[in-house]
Design a protein around this motif. Structure first.
Motif, PDB file in Angstrom:
ATOM      1  N   ALA A 184      29.119  85.164  34.036  1.00 44.45           N
ATOM      2  CA  ALA A 184      29.029  84.127  35.067  1.00 44.45           C
ATOM      3  C   ALA A 184      29.222  84.689  36.476  1.00 44.45           C
ATOM      4  N   ALA A 185      30.184  85.583  36.637  1.00 41.95           N
ATOM      5  CA  ALA A 185      30.456  86.157  37.964  1.00 41.95           C
ATOM      6  C   ALA A 185      29.271  86.982  38.452  1.00 41.95           C
ATOM      7  N   PHE A 186      28.668  87.747  37.549  1.00 42.75           N
ATOM      8  CA  PHE A 186      27.486  88.543  37.898  1.00 42.75           C
ATOM      9  C   PHE A 186      26.342  87.635  38.330  1.00 42.75           C
ATOM     10  N   ASP A 187      26.070  86.610  37.528  1.00 42.73           N
ATOM     11  CA  ASP A 187      24.989  85.671  37.844  1.00 42.73           C
ATOM     12  C   ASP A 187      25.214  85.016  39.206  1.00 42.73           C
ATOM     13  N   HIS A 188      26.415  84.546  39.423  1.00 45.02           N
ATOM     14  CA  HIS A 188      26.711  83.837  40.674  1.00 45.02           C
ATOM     15  C   HIS A 188      26.526  84.738  41.888  1.00 45.02           C
ATOM     16  N   SER A 189      26.995  85.977  41.795  1.00 48.00           N
ATOM     17  CA  SER A 189      26.903  86.879  42.953  1.00 48.00           C
ATOM     18  C   SER A 189      25.455  87.239  43.271  1.00 48.00           C
ATOM     19  N   ILE A 190      24.646  87.451  42.230  1.00 49.70           N
ATOM     20  CA  ILE A 190      23.233  87.783  42.448  1.00 49.70           C
ATOM     21  C   ILE A 190      22.479  86.589  43.031  1.00 49.70           C
ATOM     22  N   ILE A 191      22.768  85.390  42.510  1.00 47.84           N
ATOM     23  CA  ILE A 191      22.110  84.184  43.032  1.00 47.84           C
ATOM     24  C   ILE A 191      22.467  83.978  44.505  1.00 47.84           C
ATOM     25  N   MET A 192      23.730  84.137  44.837  1.00 43.92           N
ATOM     26  CA  MET A 192      24.165  83.968  46.219  1.00 43.92           C
ATOM     27  C   MET A 192      23.492  84.984  47.144  1.00 43.92           C
ATOM     28  N   PHE A 193      23.333  86.210  46.647  1.00 46.96           N
ATOM     29  CA  PHE A 193      22.699  87.255  47.454  1.00 46.96           C
ATOM     30  C   PHE A 193      21.229  86.930  47.701  1.00 46.96           C
ATOM     31  N   ILE A 194      20.505  86.581  46.638  1.00 48.91           N
ATOM     32  CA  ILE A 194      19.067  86.311  46.762  1.00 48.91           C
ATOM     33  C   ILE A 194      18.809  85.044  47.574  1.00 48.91           C
ATOM     34  N   GLN A 195      19.573  83.986  47.309  1.00 49.86           N
ATOM     35  CA  GLN A 195      19.367  82.745  48.051  1.00 49.86           C
ATOM     36  C   GLN A 195      19.885  82.834  49.486  1.00 49.86           C
ATOM     37  N   GLY A 196      20.614  83.902  49.780  1.00 52.11           N
ATOM     38  CA  GLY A 196      21.070  84.119  51.148  1.00 52.11           C
ATOM     39  C   GLY A 196      19.930  84.429  52.102  1.00 52.11           C
ATOM     40  N   PHE A 197      18.779  84.820  51.559  1.00 51.83           N
ATOM     41  CA  PHE A 197      17.593  85.114  52.375  1.00 51.83           C
ATOM     42  C   PHE A 197      16.691  83.890  52.532  1.00 51.83           C
ATOM     43  N   GLU A 198      17.169  82.737  52.116  1.00 57.08           N
ATOM     44  CA  GLU A 198      16.338  81.534  52.114  1.00 57.08           C
ATOM     45  C   GLU A 198      15.761  81.210  53.488  1.00 57.08           C
ATOM     46  N   SER A 199      14.461  80.952  53.490  1.00 52.87           N
ATOM     47  CA  SER A 199      13.760  80.510  54.696  1.00 52.87           C
ATOM     48  C   SER A 199      12.530  79.745  54.242  1.00 52.87           C
ATOM     49  N   LEU A 200      11.924  79.025  55.141  1.00 50.44           N
ATOM     50  CA  LEU A 200      10.750  78.227  54.801  1.00 50.44           C
ATOM     51  C   LEU A 200       9.607  79.111  54.313  1.00 50.44           C
ATOM     52  N   GLY A 201       9.380  80.205  55.022  1.00 48.92           N
ATOM     53  CA  GLY A 201       8.286  81.104  54.650  1.00 48.92           C
ATOM     54  C   GLY A 201       8.519  81.773  53.311  1.00 48.92           C
TER      55      GLY A 201
END
Length: 222
Positions: free
Chosen positions: A34-51
């Motif tokens: 769970a900790a691994f999944d959460h950290s990776i999701i937070m990292f990837i979604q940290g780049f969120e933008s419309l484009g």
């Protein structure tokens, strides 16, 4: 000799993929990842933008069932008409058809719920393993295997691998970015599809080896 090496390599890869998938399955059942999944999701979604969201939706669409069906039909036409493949078509169809069936069975076994903390698209069904990841690995994996030997130039083979790996990884990341899969779902999907792909190639190479031995036996009797 080359055929025997490919035969052995396919078998070893199938076993390795099965072991890795089994390890991933044990981890998700024990909630240790769970900790691994959460950290990776937070990292990837940290780049969120419309484009970027638009781009990721495009990759997810490319990995969807309708798109895979269209890509498969064009691939079948290319393999049959251009490369004059015959027996290879059976391998291609078996892998493409078998991948979603295997995915459905595995999802029914594991019953893992999808992430629910930040979704950019809505989707139903179970989460593990990722169907998009499995389909991408199956499609681009088998195409690379079948087309590789028809490309004489090293740069062409390199380009083939770069495109295949890029598509596989991008489709997997798109599912994490959009919030509909855990990273372990995607990794598990790669391992599951890798196992299925390697097993199918193993049987195909075994068939090719028997054909080669029969031809050699027939020639030696003449």
């Amino acid at each position: 000799m080359k055929l025997k090496f490919q035969f052995t390599l396919a078998f070893m890869l199938s076993v390795l993929s099965l072991v890795c998938f089994s390890g991933m399955a044990i981890l998700i059942n024990g909630s240790k990842i769970a900790a691994f999944d959460h950290s990776i999701i937070m990292f990837i979604q940290g780049f969120e933008s419309l484009g970027l969201t638009t781009i990721m939706k495009c990759f997810t669409f490319i990995g969807s069932t309708p798109s895979v069906a269209v890509i498969s039909l064009f691939s079948l036409f290319f393999l049959y008409k251009v490369l004059k493949h015959r027996t290879e078509l059976i391998l291609f169809i078996a892998i493409i058809v078998g991948s979603p069936i295997l995915n459905k069975l595995l999802k029914l076994i594991f019953h893992r719920a999808r992430p629910d903390f930040h979704r950019l698209i809505e989707i139903n069904g179970y989460s593990f393993p990722s169907g998009h990841a499995m389909s991408a690995f199956a499609v681009y994996g088998v195409l690379s295997f079948l087309i590789w030997r028809h490309i004489p130039a090293r740069w062409g083979r390199t380009l083939l691998m770069v495109i295949s790996i890029t598509m596989i990884v991008a489709i997997g990341i798109s599912r994490i970015y959009l919030g509909v899969h855990y990273p372990s779902d995607v990794i598990g999907g790669y391992f599951a599809s890798g196992c299925w792909l390697a097993i199918a190639i193993w049987f195909y190479q075994r068939y090719q080896e028997k054909k080669f031995e029969q031809r050699r036996s027939t020639q030696s009797k003449k």
